[in-house]
Design a protein around this motif. Structure first.
Motif: not given
Length: 521
Positions: A255, A259, A332, A335, A409, A412
């Motif tokens: 994650y 990001q 990911g 996300a 996810a 998010a």
């Protein structure tokens, strides 16, 4: 405000934006090599440990600036003292705050490393707070004099390339601590690259004595702004912290990587922060509220347009982008898409806040606090629901439970919903306070997004993964920009791409611009 003055302000904003946009591209070029090295050469456990530690350290540094990262422009605008004295007083404020906050983290290092044993010099990591906070103050002071080139050099060249090169070299020495050591070295290099131009611009303060009572007043005055800065920063990190309460470190690492990639468009907003602050503060001092509304709307459109385009470029070929940093990170992608949407939704709030921090600091801080509270509640509720929900018809192998990275996810989505609400509230408040419309949205953005999405969809359907990156991303960017240029850009917008100074610029403005940006790169 006269038309000439308005044109001069627009030219200033455009020139600062151009310089910092170049810096954004340079930072982007340096950021991906580091993410590749971190994803491929270090394990998920080392990456997760690094990610959590720097979240805590950077939050501490945000607090240590005492709101002066953005508040210094107003301080310098209103002051009758030697500006060098004001700047060095501000540096004293942040150093003292850094010592207090860093000392607390040294005493309780478990806050930085909650899931791993302390090792070597881990306890001394908070000392880097001083370097981060002082560099931020120095760059803000230089931006007041329109020297945005210093920010480009420090944050877009020196810092990321030092981080990437050091991480690569230290991977052969220590996989456990290489990332953290590299981070310290990059912050030290950025500090040096910030302080040297500060001294050249402002000089050493002459006949200066730190005024403790004035310093205390500065800190007290900027408390709401410091709170807003801390809350805004925390809104981009609380999802990671919440994730760590529910899921294992590997999910946190994946994650966090998503990001880091998704936060690239956020840097576009900060590209205008330093140059927008002095212009807004000066116009507010002169009572030109309508000019402030126009400037916020103009810059808002530039930022929203750039963020939307970048989100399409990264999000549509998301699997290929995440695959570059390692096959373990492809999970990911969901996300990543939600985080990119969240950054786009946050753009309006971020630009509105550039003026709210001068007009209504208290209410701005309260709104930010409300938004982060809603975000925390949504993240917790969605994570809990994702972990407990059972869908046997879709996921029979796991007893109907959502796969781990589907659960990851959830924060998010909470971030997306909370930031969207914050944008609506802050834009409406600013519009009411300025008694003028404030919006960066234009419908041409929707048409450009549709065109870019169609081109991107075709690239993902008919091109291999490597070609999605090599040819698909440029095709998305080109189709999006051409559509926006012809259907969304007016004369003022094209000022952003004007390479030469307009004849209508006043000599004073031209002199300031040349003084601030003659050595932009």
């Amino acid at each position: 405000m006269t038309i000439a003055a308005s044109d001069a302000d627009l030219a200033t904003l455009a020139r600062g934006g151009r310089t910092n946009f170049i810096g954004f591209l340079l930072r982007l070029a340096a950021r991906f090599p580091f993410l590749f090295i971190a994803g491929r050469m270090y394990g998920l456990d080392a990456l997760g440990r690094f990610a959590y530690a720097i979240i805590v350290v950077e939050f501490a540094a945000q607090l240590a600036t005492m709101g002066l990262k953005r508040g210094l422009a107003k301080q310098l605008t209103e002051s009758t003292r030697d500006h060098a004295h004001e700047v060095w007083d501000a540096l004293i404020v942040c150093v003292l705050a850094s010592l207090v906050i860093g000392g607390f983290l040294i005493a309780v290092p478990e806050l930085m490393f909650p899931n791993s044993a302390l090792n070597g010099l881990d306890r001394l990591l908070p000392l880097v707070v001083i370097l981060i906070a002082a560099a931020d103050i120095a760059l803000s002071a230089l931006a007041y004099r329109l020297d945005v080139g210093a920010t480009v050099r420090a944050r877009s060249i020196v810092e990321p390339w030092t981080l990437g090169i050091a991480a690569f070299a230290l991977a052969f020495v220590t996989k456990r601590d290489g990332l953290i050591i590299s981070y310290v070295l990059s912050m030290a290099a950025a500090f040096v690259a910030s302080i040297i131009p500060l001294i050249r611009s402002y000089g050493w303060p002459r006949l200066w004595r730190p005024r403790l009572n004035l310093i205390a007043g500065i800190a007290r005055q900027n408390t709401p702004l410091a709170a807003a800065d801390a809350i805004e920063w925390a809104s981009r990190r609380i999802d990671v912290a919440m994730l760590g309460l529910f899921l294992p470190p590997a999910a946190v690492a994946v994650y966090w990587m998503a990001q880091q990639i998704a936060s690239i468009p956020q840097k576009l907003k900060t590209s205008f922060d330093s140059i927008l602050a002095p212009i807004i503060s000066q116009n507010l001092t002169a009572g030109n509220t309508r000019a402030v509304a126009e400037q916020v709307s103009q810059v808002g459109f530039w930022i929203i347009g750039a963020q939307l385009g970048t989100a399409l470029m990264i999000g549509i070929p998301g699997e290929a982008v995440m695959g570059v940093v390692g096959p373990n990170f492809v999970a990911g992608t969901g996300a990543l898409a939600l985080l990119l949407a969240a950054e786009f939704m946050a753009a309006t709030a971020a630009v509105s806040e550039s003026a709210l921090i001068y007009i209504s600091r208290g209410r701005n801080a309260m709104i930010s606090l409300l938004v982060i509270g809603i975000e925390a509640g949504l993240c917790f509720a969605l994570l809990y629901a994702a972990r407990e929900v059972r869908l046997p018809g879709f996921f029979p192998k796991n007893g109907g439970q959502l796969p781990l990275y589907y659960q990851a996810a959830a924060p998010a989505l909470g971030l997306l919903m909370a930031l969207g609400l914050g944008s609506i509230i802050k834009a409406r408040l600013l519009s009411r306070l300025l008694n003028a419309p404030v919006t960066g949205w234009r419908w041409a953005l929707a048409w450009a997004a549709i065109v870019g999405s169609v081109v991107g969809w075709a690239a993902t359907q008919y091109l291999p993964e490597w070609a999605e990156l090599a040819f698909g991303i440029p095709a998305i960017a080109g189709s999006y920009l051409v559509t926006l240029w012809y259907f969304g850009f007016g004369p003022d917008d094209r000022e952003l791409f004007r390479l030469k100074r307009r004849q209508s610029d006043t000599p004073a403005v031209a002199e300031n611009l040349n003084a601030g940006s003659a050595e932009s790169l």
